[in-house]
Enzyme design. Structure first.
Site, PDB file in Angstrom:
ATOM      1  N   TRP A 145      49.637  38.649  46.043  1.00 36.69           N
ATOM      2  CA  TRP A 145      49.791  37.233  46.384  1.00 36.69           C
ATOM      3  C   TRP A 145      50.392  36.427  45.250  1.00 36.69           C
ATOM      4  CZ3 TRP A 145      45.932  32.766  46.792  1.00 36.69           C
ATOM      5  CH2 TRP A 145      45.002  32.759  45.744  1.00 36.69           C
ATOM      6  N   ASP A 146      50.207  36.884  44.010  1.00 35.10           N
ATOM      7  CA  ASP A 146      50.896  36.233  42.886  1.00 35.10           C
ATOM      8  C   ASP A 146      52.393  36.132  43.145  1.00 35.10           C
ATOM      9  OD1 ASP A 146      49.054  36.727  39.947  1.00 35.10           O
ATOM     10  OD2 ASP A 146      48.413  37.559  41.864  1.00 35.10           O
ATOM     11  N   SER A 192      43.655  45.188  49.286  1.00 32.02           N
ATOM     12  CA  SER A 192      44.880  44.405  49.285  1.00 32.02           C
ATOM     13  C   SER A 192      44.611  43.086  48.568  1.00 32.02           C
ATOM     14  CB  SER A 192      45.370  44.190  50.724  1.00 32.02           C
ATOM     15  OG  SER A 192      46.624  43.540  50.754  1.00 32.02           O
ATOM     16  N   GLY A 294      41.458  37.427  45.762  1.00 31.26           N
ATOM     17  CA  GLY A 294      42.229  36.714  44.750  1.00 31.26           C
ATOM     18  C   GLY A 294      41.397  35.719  43.972  1.00 31.26           C
ATOM     19  N   ASP A 296      38.675  35.874  42.099  1.00 33.47           N
ATOM     20  CA  ASP A 296      37.697  36.704  41.401  1.00 33.47           C
ATOM     21  C   ASP A 296      37.458  36.127  39.987  1.00 33.47           C
ATOM     22  OD1 ASP A 296      40.423  37.428  41.110  1.00 33.47           O
ATOM     23  OD2 ASP A 296      39.926  39.488  40.601  1.00 33.47           O
ATOM     24  N   GLU A 481      47.885  31.059  32.715  1.00 31.11           N
ATOM     25  CA  GLU A 481      47.410  31.494  34.035  1.00 31.11           C
ATOM     26  C   GLU A 481      46.702  30.395  34.808  1.00 31.11           C
ATOM     27  OE1 GLU A 481      44.494  35.072  35.693  1.00 31.11           O
ATOM     28  OE2 GLU A 481      44.253  34.299  33.652  1.00 31.11           O
ATOM     29  N   GLU A 496      36.308  37.325  33.297  1.00 29.30           N
ATOM     30  CA  GLU A 496      36.057  38.573  32.588  1.00 29.30           C
ATOM     31  C   GLU A 496      37.027  38.846  31.440  1.00 29.30           C
ATOM     32  OE1 GLU A 496      34.504  41.308  36.251  1.00 29.30           O
ATOM     33  OE2 GLU A 496      36.635  40.807  36.226  1.00 29.30           O
TER      34      GLU A 496
END
Length: 542
Positions: A145-146, A192, A294, A296, A481, A496
């Protein structure tokens, strides 16, 4: 459908792509893998799973088994002797103080582009036939998806050939594996990410890269992946990514076909499971499903916002996932109509309408005036408002009245000084929670509001986001990011791993939004040249 229908338009030859080795590092290295990750040979668990062996993996495992019990055995030295750590080739890229932000992003695309001419044998990297763009930092592979949000910027920067390469890579992945993996690594194959290939096909068509109808076989194959097993479910049952609700409606959830610790976060997942009173495999599955989302990770998936161990992703029917699948159904129906496949068009139009009715029934909260996820196991809606509430507007599911109410709720509860908040809840330590903001959520929120004529709020979010990105670019000469959505010098945290530079989807969304707002102060910013003008672009909501 014959082979010509499926493949004639794609410029890839599967014979030219090295055979994919789908064994994961955990499967291949067994107790050696566990030892390396549990003893923290590398600070980042992802480092080892991205390493390439210096000789055949079976020989390495034999040597480890022969030596590991001997006095003085040094695991760290053994690993460095037998594995090549993946390191990005050094670049001479330096931010040019004379470049504006758009020029800086344009110069970054070659740095983030990978040319898969050679593939390390027995590594976790899955081969692709064409060049592709990676996010940056620790993320050195293609992500699903990025890439859609990255492609927005590639289009704006005039990289039509690279956009075409990315298109053909995704077609290749679906043809080869039946779905688009989380990323092109073997340890990502069991899941996915948000299914945005239908959105990509619109972009390919808009830019003239390919006709959207060229991808109809791949769209149907991806749909089969997400709907597998759903037709046999009874109310209250679930199978893989499908959930049958009390009235027989079928909606979808995130899932992962494995129930072991994620290999790229092995130690972290083991520790999370140890902090839970649930069976470890249940926690692992929910962590993996959270990675497929996505998001996470986020309080969105947690029972206790302060405890990642309370994660219950597979018990939750997400509003954004089902919005994307509605778009996929509508896209298949539309393209089938163009091809003259009337029966297929009618079937997928019906499926989309059935899904829309279920979304309104289970995911729309009329009392609040917003879309929420649904806990199918407890048969009750979730009560945590997130930026996902705008996804139905993004794919044009909402009625005019629903869109007006969502816009009002977003303005009151999710608007922050730097743009659109991810969630209302802050202080959880999870990266997909307030105060962090993410480029893809800004894009979908802005476009969703524009789809229904809420241009003032959309422009407000856009201007706040560009100001936050511009501020950090002036201060540190980079894009990152994620961002803290308030006017401060702090870096976004949580999650993380440390904050990553690069960064693919930030570059893509920012480049596209800049083109649409030619008067914004961000056009005047320069690397390392901090100025006080940003105050006017930043709002005061928080």
């Amino acid at each position: 459908m014959n082979r010509t229908d499926q493949h004639a338009i794609f410029d890839y030859d599967t014979r030219a792509v090295s055979a994919a080795d789908t064994l994961t590092p955990a499967d291949r290295y067994q107790e050696l893998f566990v030892a390396v990750q549990m003893q923290r040979v590398f600070p980042d668990s992802k480092t080892f799973v991205d390493c390439a062996p210096r000789q055949h993996p079976e020989r390495i495992l034999e040597l480890y088994r022969a030596r590991c019990g001997t006095p003085g055995f040094d695991l760290r030295a053994f690993v460095h002797e037998h594995f090549i750590r993946y390191e990005m080739a050094p670049t001479e890229f330096v931010a040019n103080p004379d470049d504006g932000l758009a020029e800086h992003i344009d110069r970054l695309w070659p740095v983030l582009t990978r040319k898969p001419r050679q593939h390390p044998e027995f590594s976790s990297l899955l081969p692709l036939p064409h060049d592709y763009v990676v996010p940056g930092g620790r993320f050195t592979e293609l992500y699903y998806w990025d890439s859609y949000f990255t492609m927005l910027g590639l289009d704006e920067s005039g990289h039509c050939e690279l956009l075409r390469s990315m298109a053909d890579n995704f077609a290749y992945l679906i043809d080869t594996y039946g779905h688009v993996p989380n990323g092109n690594r073997s340890y990502y194959l069991s899941r996915s990410q948000p299914p945005v290939f239908a959105l990509m096909t619109d972009l390919f068509e808009d830019t003239g890269v390919h006709r959207a109808t060229d991808y109809l076989p791949q769209l149907r194959k991806e749909y089969a992946f997400w709907s597998e097993g759903g037709e046999h479910l009874r109310p209250g049952e679930a199978h893989r990514r499908c959930v049958c609700l009390a009235d027989g409606s079928l909606l979808n959830r995130y899932w992962d076909d494995r129930d072991t610790p994620r290999e790229e976060s092995y130690l972290e997942d083991r520790q999370t499971a140890q902090a839970s009173d649930r069976l470890p495999y249940e926690v692992y599955r929910d962590l993996r499903a959270g990675a497929e989302s996505g998001w996470d990770f986020s309080s969105r998936w947690l029972d206790d916002p302060q405890k990642l161990s309370s994660i219950r992703t597979t018990a939750i029917v997400p509003v954004d996932l089902n919005s994307f699948l509605y778009k996929l159904e509508r896209q298949i129906a539309r393209l089938s109509q163009v091809k003259g496949w009337q029966a297929c068009a009618e079937e997928f139009h019906r499926r989309a309408e059935v899904r829309l009715a279920a979304i309104d029934r289970y995911l729309w909260n009329d009392e609040v005036g917003a879309y929420f996820d649904y806990d199918w196991k407890r048969r009750q809606p979730r009560d945590n408002l997130t930026a996902a509430t705008l996804t139905p507007l993004f794919v044009r599911i909402a009625s005019k009245t629903q869109a007006e109410r969502v816009a009002a709720v977003v303005r009151e509860r999710l608007l922050a000084p730097g743009g659109l908040s991810t969630t209302e809840l802050s202080g959880t330590g999870e990266q997909w929670d307030r105060p962090n903001g993410w480029a893809p959520l800004q894009w979908m929120g802005i476009r969703g509001l524009q789809n229904y004529g809420h241009d003032v709020l959309a422009l407000d979010i856009e201007r706040r986001w560009l100001a936050i990105v511009g501020q950090l670019f002036e201060r540190e000469s980079k894009l990152v990011e994620k961002y803290v959505l308030r006017p401060s010098a702090e870096h976004a945290g949580g999650g993380e791993y440390p904050l990553q530079d690069g960064f693919g989807w930030t570059n893509g969304v920012t480049r596209k939004l800049m083109q649409e707002d030619a008067r914004h102060e961000v056009h005047r910013c320069r690397a390392g040249q901090c100025r006080p003008e940003w105050a006017e672009s930043l709002g005061d909501a928080d």
